[in-house]
Design a protein around this motif. Sequence first.
Motif, PDB file in Angstrom:
ATOM      1  N   ASP A   1      34.625  39.838  40.775  1.00 51.96           N
ATOM      2  CA  ASP A   1      33.986  39.523  42.062  1.00 51.96           C
ATOM      3  C   ASP A   1      34.477  40.433  43.188  1.00 51.96           C
ATOM      4  OD1 ASP A   1      32.627  37.517  40.786  1.00 51.96           O
ATOM      5  OD2 ASP A   1      33.958  35.907  41.476  1.00 51.96           O
ATOM      6  N   TYR A   2      35.733  40.894  43.099  1.00 56.01           N
ATOM      7  CA  TYR A   2      36.315  41.711  44.174  1.00 56.01           C
ATOM      8  C   TYR A   2      36.896  43.005  43.590  1.00 56.01           C
ATOM      9  CZ  TYR A   2      35.958  37.261  46.608  1.00 56.01           C
ATOM     10  OH  TYR A   2      35.483  36.087  47.145  1.00 56.01           O
ATOM     11  N   PRO A   3      36.050  43.898  43.096  1.00 55.77           N
ATOM     12  CA  PRO A   3      36.547  45.110  42.419  1.00 55.77           C
ATOM     13  C   PRO A   3      37.318  46.057  43.330  1.00 55.77           C
ATOM     14  CG  PRO A   3      34.178  45.237  42.794  1.00 55.77           C
ATOM     15  CD  PRO A   3      34.575  43.841  43.132  1.00 55.77           C
ATOM     16  N   ASP A   4      37.141  45.955  44.636  1.00 55.55           N
ATOM     17  CA  ASP A   4      37.850  46.831  45.566  1.00 55.55           C
ATOM     18  C   ASP A   4      39.139  46.206  46.099  1.00 55.55           C
ATOM     19  OD1 ASP A   4      35.890  48.834  45.371  1.00 55.55           O
ATOM     20  OD2 ASP A   4      34.659  47.844  46.896  1.00 55.55           O
ATOM     21  N   ASP A   5      39.445  44.991  45.664  1.00 53.24           N
ATOM     22  CA  ASP A   5      40.654  44.305  46.145  1.00 53.24           C
ATOM     23  C   ASP A   5      41.243  43.480  45.008  1.00 53.24           C
ATOM     24  OD1 ASP A   5      42.641  43.360  47.794  1.00 53.24           O
ATOM     25  OD2 ASP A   5      41.420  41.783  48.677  1.00 53.24           O
ATOM     26  N   VAL A   6      41.679  44.187  43.964  1.00 52.10           N
ATOM     27  CA  VAL A   6      42.122  43.508  42.746  1.00 52.10           C
ATOM     28  C   VAL A   6      43.598  43.121  42.786  1.00 52.10           C
ATOM     29  CG1 VAL A   6      40.406  44.681  41.322  1.00 52.10           C
ATOM     30  CG2 VAL A   6      42.639  45.724  41.633  1.00 52.10           C
ATOM     31  N   TYR A   7      44.291  43.473  43.867  1.00 54.27           N
ATOM     32  CA  TYR A   7      45.750  43.354  43.898  1.00 54.27           C
ATOM     33  C   TYR A   7      46.243  41.910  43.901  1.00 54.27           C
ATOM     34  CZ  TYR A   7      44.512  47.997  45.470  1.00 54.27           C
ATOM     35  OH  TYR A   7      43.928  49.227  45.571  1.00 54.27           O
ATOM     36  N   LEU A   8      45.391  40.973  44.336  1.00 61.52           N
ATOM     37  CA  LEU A   8      45.796  39.572  44.393  1.00 61.52           C
ATOM     38  C   LEU A   8      45.997  38.985  42.991  1.00 61.52           C
ATOM     39  CD1 LEU A   8      46.324  37.453  46.614  1.00 61.52           C
ATOM     40  CD2 LEU A   8      43.977  36.627  46.283  1.00 61.52           C
ATOM     41  N   SER A   9      45.543  39.693  41.961  1.00 59.89           N
ATOM     42  CA  SER A   9      45.650  39.185  40.594  1.00 59.89           C
ATOM     43  C   SER A   9      47.107  38.949  40.192  1.00 59.89           C
ATOM     44  CB  SER A   9      44.983  40.156  39.612  1.00 59.89           C
ATOM     45  OG  SER A   9      45.537  41.449  39.736  1.00 59.89           O
ATOM     46  N   PHE A  10      48.035  39.761  40.698  1.00 59.87           N
ATOM     47  CA  PHE A  10      49.460  39.570  40.384  1.00 59.87           C
ATOM     48  C   PHE A  10      49.941  38.225  40.927  1.00 59.87           C
ATOM     49  CE2 PHE A  10      53.963  40.161  40.309  1.00 59.87           C
ATOM     50  CZ  PHE A  10      54.216  41.122  39.345  1.00 59.87           C
ATOM     51  N   ILE A  11      49.535  37.914  42.151  1.00 58.12           N
ATOM     52  CA  ILE A  11      49.921  36.642  42.764  1.00 58.12           C
ATOM     53  C   ILE A  11      49.311  35.480  41.980  1.00 58.12           C
ATOM     54  CG2 ILE A  11      49.724  35.235  44.853  1.00 58.12           C
ATOM     55  CD1 ILE A  11      49.683  37.839  46.443  1.00 58.12           C
ATOM     56  N   MET A  12      48.093  35.662  41.477  1.00 60.65           N
ATOM     57  CA  MET A  12      47.430  34.595  40.725  1.00 60.65           C
ATOM     58  C   MET A  12      48.195  34.241  39.456  1.00 60.65           C
ATOM     59  SD  MET A  12      43.447  35.763  41.277  1.00 60.65           S
ATOM     60  CE  MET A  12      42.718  34.299  40.511  1.00 60.65           C
ATOM     61  N   VAL A  13      48.840  35.235  38.837  1.00 62.82           N
ATOM     62  CA  VAL A  13      49.684  34.961  37.663  1.00 62.82           C
ATOM     63  C   VAL A  13      50.869  34.094  38.071  1.00 62.82           C
ATOM     64  CG1 VAL A  13      51.325  36.022  36.051  1.00 62.82           C
ATOM     65  CG2 VAL A  13      49.029  36.970  36.293  1.00 62.82           C
ATOM     66  N   LEU A  14      51.511  34.420  39.177  1.00 56.93           N
ATOM     67  CA  LEU A  14      52.655  33.627  39.645  1.00 56.93           C
ATOM     68  C   LEU A  14      52.225  32.218  40.035  1.00 56.93           C
ATOM     69  CD1 LEU A  14      54.532  36.257  41.874  1.00 56.93           C
ATOM     70  CD2 LEU A  14      54.982  35.646  39.488  1.00 56.93           C
ATOM     71  N   GLN A  15      51.010  32.080  40.568  1.00 54.02           N
ATOM     72  CA  GLN A  15      50.526  30.765  40.981  1.00 54.02           C
ATOM     73  C   GLN A  15      50.312  29.823  39.800  1.00 54.02           C
ATOM     74  OE1 GLN A  15      47.117  32.111  43.293  1.00 54.02           O
ATOM     75  NE2 GLN A  15      48.098  31.481  45.209  1.00 54.02           N
ATOM     76  N   GLN A  16      50.155  30.374  38.600  1.00 57.53           N
ATOM     77  CA  GLN A  16      49.944  29.541  37.419  1.00 57.53           C
ATOM     78  C   GLN A  16      51.255  28.977  36.868  1.00 57.53           C
ATOM     79  OE1 GLN A  16      47.703  31.775  34.527  1.00 57.53           O
ATOM     80  NE2 GLN A  16      45.801  31.641  35.688  1.00 57.53           N
ATOM     81  N   LEU A  17      52.370  29.438  37.412  1.00 54.69           N
ATOM     82  CA  LEU A  17      53.682  28.989  36.939  1.00 54.69           C
ATOM     83  C   LEU A  17      54.363  28.144  38.010  1.00 54.69           C
ATOM     84  CD1 LEU A  17      54.822  32.393  35.402  1.00 54.69           C
ATOM     85  CD2 LEU A  17      53.986  30.414  34.146  1.00 54.69           C
ATOM     86  N   PRO A  18      55.386  27.371  37.620  1.00 53.19           N
ATOM     87  CA  PRO A  18      56.102  26.542  38.607  1.00 53.19           C
ATOM     88  C   PRO A  18      56.816  27.399  39.656  1.00 53.19           C
ATOM     89  CG  PRO A  18      56.591  25.856  36.356  1.00 53.19           C
ATOM     90  CD  PRO A  18      55.862  27.149  36.248  1.00 53.19           C
TER      91      PRO A  18
END
Length: 519
Positions: free
Chosen positions: A388-405
């Motif tokens: 959905d956001y091919p020009d702003d993919v950097y938030l994906s790293f934070i999304m991995v951390l958000q899935q963990l405690p």
Amino acid sequence: MKKKEENSSMLFWSAVIFTGIFSIWAVVNPEGLTSTLWGWVNLYHANFSWFTMMMPLIILGICAYLAFSKFGKIKLGKTNEKPEFSTFSWLGMLFTAGIGVGLVNFGVAEPLVHYLKSVEGITSGADAVSAAESAMKYTMFIWGLPAWAIYTISGLVIGYFAYSKQAKFLPGTPIEEGFSDKKWGKPMGKITNVVAAGAASLTMAASIGLGVFQVKNAVSAVTGWNLDGMRFSIMILLGMFAIYTTASVLPVGKGMKVLGDINVVVAVSLLVFVFVLGNSPFLMSFIAQTLKNTFLGVIPTSLESFPFLDKQWSFDWPNTTLIWWISWTPFLGIFIARISKGRTIRQIVLAGVLVPTLFLVVWFSVFAGTGFLDTIIGDGSIIQYIQDYPDDVYLSFIMVLQQLPLFQVTGIIFIVLILVFLATSATSSMISLSIITSNGPENAPVGRTLIWSIITTMVAFANVATGTLDGVRAVAVIIGIPYIFLLFLSISGMIRQLRHDTANEDYLNYQQKLGKERS
């Protein structure tokens, strides 16, 4: 002394003018700059992408030759020279200066983009498992052995002349000294110095600008604050400026060394946290698979030019990124040379290429592997965001951390990691720029370091304010294309000098031996 000052002044002002022309163009007419330069880049790709892909293999071969031949035992400096920094600090500075904030920006995003868009990705009809393995193969081809061979050789060629031949710490020195018997050697070396300074400043300005956006994303994700508007960007930029300027003007052992040590500890801590709390058995298997592809896949991938396929993905990723690495070599080469005194060519090659690559195998496998789990057996939220956001993919790293405690804790650690990673790269860049434009002293003059820190930050600010980072990136890549030639010329100059020096040494040893036999 007067001539030295004149050379220093000429180098400085030539570099400032070179940087200023492209920076002003990027602000005044960003669309024109971007379309023009990326057009030139794609024209190069269309004709020479086969060489760009093959280039790392050639450089890896040269590195292996230097490490395992008789040249491998040669030390940068005197025979009894001791390393200035401990191995841990040396590797920490080497690694964090070379990787920078990209390790966080692309730790999850890049493999998932390749999973979607590569010639062996989902959109090309591959199944999910094959696409994931292929994505890691291409990620490690870009970030692994090829990148570190390029960085290491760039430092080695400068370090040999600086410490073993008492020459200047300049990117053009290997050309000037290695081809001193050629009329074109000296002018070509001077051109190299100016281009190198411009490339270093513009490349780092783009990285700093990208870092501002990443820090804003991270702070927003962790705190929930709305950070829209220039005021927050300026505050972040000023904060980063304070960190890397302070580290730059301090001695290397007190500034860059401290940042490098902090970076390694923080990065490893976050890595261990995600590994332990994630699906550890899967991640361990994924690390082994990636390790295999990293070392066994580098040769076939280097020789793959996709002659019958759509090459746009190849142009956008492996080709452009490999040239981007070349555009980093002017300042990284100076910095790697500066911290490697007292180490042998074999030590520098083996540690400089293998240690960071092995760490990156684990890093990408753990973070991207968690992203792949979410993609293949999870809810697919991360891959959906990238689509959905091919020009702003950097938030994906934070999304991995958000899935963990403990995201409120790891999120803050993540912000610290971005800031320190960015600061280490910026610090090495400012130190190198100061050395280059001061005519190559071993230690960077504080005043000129401060000037370059201000200039580069101003370029970053102008481009953040006008949203023209793509134009500055285009400048860095276009400069990297001719610098490929200059890098290979520098390597040739060093090998030429090594052969000359060792031939003289062998002759002297023979004469001494002959004298003893006669006596």
